[in-house]
Design a protein around this motif. Structure first.
Motif, PDB file in Angstrom:
ATOM      1  N   GLU A 106       0.805  -1.226   0.000  1.00 31.21           N
ATOM      2  CA  GLU A 106       0.000   0.000   0.000  1.00 31.21           C
ATOM      3  C   GLU A 106       0.837   1.276   0.000  1.00 31.21           C
ATOM      4  O   GLU A 106       0.420   2.302   0.512  1.00 31.21           O
ATOM      5  CB  GLU A 106      -0.978  -0.005   1.190  1.00 31.21           C
ATOM      6  CG  GLU A 106      -1.914  -1.202   1.172  1.00 31.21           C
ATOM      7  CD  GLU A 106      -2.978  -1.174   2.253  1.00 31.21           C
ATOM      8  OE1 GLU A 106      -2.988  -0.218   3.064  1.00 31.21           O
ATOM      9  OE2 GLU A 106      -3.799  -2.109   2.284  1.00 31.21           O
ATOM     10  N   PRO A 157      -5.377   1.830  -0.753  1.00 28.44           N
ATOM     11  CA  PRO A 157      -6.788   1.603  -1.062  1.00 28.44           C
ATOM     12  C   PRO A 157      -7.339   2.733  -1.937  1.00 28.44           C
ATOM     13  O   PRO A 157      -7.081   3.910  -1.674  1.00 28.44           O
ATOM     14  CB  PRO A 157      -7.452   1.597   0.326  1.00 28.44           C
ATOM     15  CG  PRO A 157      -6.352   1.169   1.254  1.00 28.44           C
ATOM     16  CD  PRO A 157      -5.081   1.738   0.689  1.00 28.44           C
ATOM     17  N   GLY A 158      -8.063   2.367  -2.993  1.00 30.49           N
ATOM     18  CA  GLY A 158      -8.614   3.363  -3.908  1.00 30.49           C
ATOM     19  C   GLY A 158      -7.593   3.909  -4.895  1.00 30.49           C
ATOM     20  O   GLY A 158      -7.921   4.773  -5.710  1.00 30.49           O
ATOM     21  N   ALA A 205      -8.241   0.391  -7.696  1.00 31.49           N
ATOM     22  CA  ALA A 205      -8.294  -0.608  -6.614  1.00 31.49           C
ATOM     23  C   ALA A 205      -9.476  -0.309  -5.691  1.00 31.49           C
ATOM     24  O   ALA A 205      -9.931   0.839  -5.603  1.00 31.49           O
ATOM     25  CB  ALA A 205      -6.987  -0.568  -5.820  1.00 31.49           C
ATOM     26  N   ALA A 206      -9.948  -1.332  -5.018  1.00 33.18           N
ATOM     27  CA  ALA A 206     -11.050  -1.140  -4.081  1.00 33.18           C
ATOM     28  C   ALA A 206     -10.627  -0.174  -2.970  1.00 33.18           C
ATOM     29  O   ALA A 206      -9.481  -0.219  -2.508  1.00 33.18           O
ATOM     30  CB  ALA A 206     -11.446  -2.479  -3.471  1.00 33.18           C
ATOM     31  N   ALA A 207     -11.570   0.708  -2.565  1.00 30.89           N
ATOM     32  CA  ALA A 207     -11.234   1.702  -1.525  1.00 30.89           C
ATOM     33  C   ALA A 207     -11.223   1.058  -0.142  1.00 30.89           C
ATOM     34  O   ALA A 207     -11.863   0.054   0.079  1.00 30.89           O
ATOM     35  CB  ALA A 207     -12.247   2.829  -1.569  1.00 30.89           C
TER      36      ALA A 207
END
Ligand SMILES: C[S@@+](CC[C@H](N)C(=O)[O-])C[C@H]1O[C@@H](n2cnc3c(N)ncnc32)[C@H](O)[C@@H]1O
Length: 207
Positions: A106, A157-158, A205-207
């Motif tokens: 991340e 994330p996101g 990408a998914a949050a």
């Protein structure tokens, strides 16, 4: 065929590598695909507070343009030592690596990538750094598929990926692989070339 077992262009027994024998360029120089990726990433996603990774940075052109035009911090990475040297000389912070291997989970807000994407029959493969810059193996996705499998780990994330491909690479297959890896996908730029159409995919990408 040169046996570059060290991956650094040195054959290990004093023999020069094939590219040196041919006296050809060993680092991919900026072309239409490089420019389309740099412009799309700067226009669409990158902000001044972002940390950006340029996978397969080559000469460092995309990394340098994104940094200069957005103010973002940008790190380049490439498997080729010649590319890393050239990008570093262009002022880009570079880490020599296979894809995203050394980076933390991340860590990045945005990843940009202009991979080797041209389908190449096995009997037309050659053995030097420009092969690794251009050839995507038989289906054009020899680097794209492992990149899609690995890149989600280093994205916040996101976060978003801007991936340059060609109609020759099989955009539907690439988007299907990206969706299976958990991304939403959209085509955010296209450009016609004589034998292909270049596309930039935005993968979220998914949050
Ligand atoms: C088409 S060139 C793009 C260079 C530059 N980003 C540009 O747009 O001008 C692809 C680059 O990916 C690098 N590359 C190929 N396989 C790689 C891998 N597994 N990990 C990191 N870089 C790789 C090549 O060395 C080459 O510099």
């Amino acid at each position: 065929m040169t046996d570059d077992t060290h991956g650094d262009g040195d054959t290990g027994d004093g023999r020069p590598r094939l590219a040196q024998l041919r006296d050809v360029e060993t680092v991919y120089q900026p072309a239409e695909d490089s420019r389309l990726l740099a412009e799309t990433a700067t226009d669409h996603g990158v902000g001044s507070g972002d940390l950006v990774l340029d996978v397969g940075t080559g000469s460092g052109y995309v990394a340098a343009r994104v940094r200069e035009e957005t103010g973002a911090r940008v790190v380049g990475t490439d498997i080729s030592p010649d590319a890393c040297r050239q990008a570093s000389e262009a002022g880009v912070s570079v880490v020599r690596a296979n894809l995203v291997a050394p980076f933390r989970d991340e860590q990045f807000d945005i990843v940009v990538c202009n991979p080797p994407y041209l389908p190449t029959p096995p009997d037309q493969e050659w053995d030097d750094p420009m092969e690794r810059a251009l050839s995507g193996g038989e289906d054009g996705r020899a680097m794209v598929d492992p990149f899609l499998a690995a890149v989600g780990r280093v994205l916040a994330p996101g976060g978003q990926v801007y991936l340059l491909i060609s109609t020759l690479t099989g955009p539907d297959a690439v988007r299907e692989t990206a969706r299976a890896a958990g991304f939403e996908t959209a085509v955010v730029a296209t450009e016609s070339q004589p034998f292909e159409r270049l596309l930039v995919l935005e993968l979220t990408a998914a949050a």
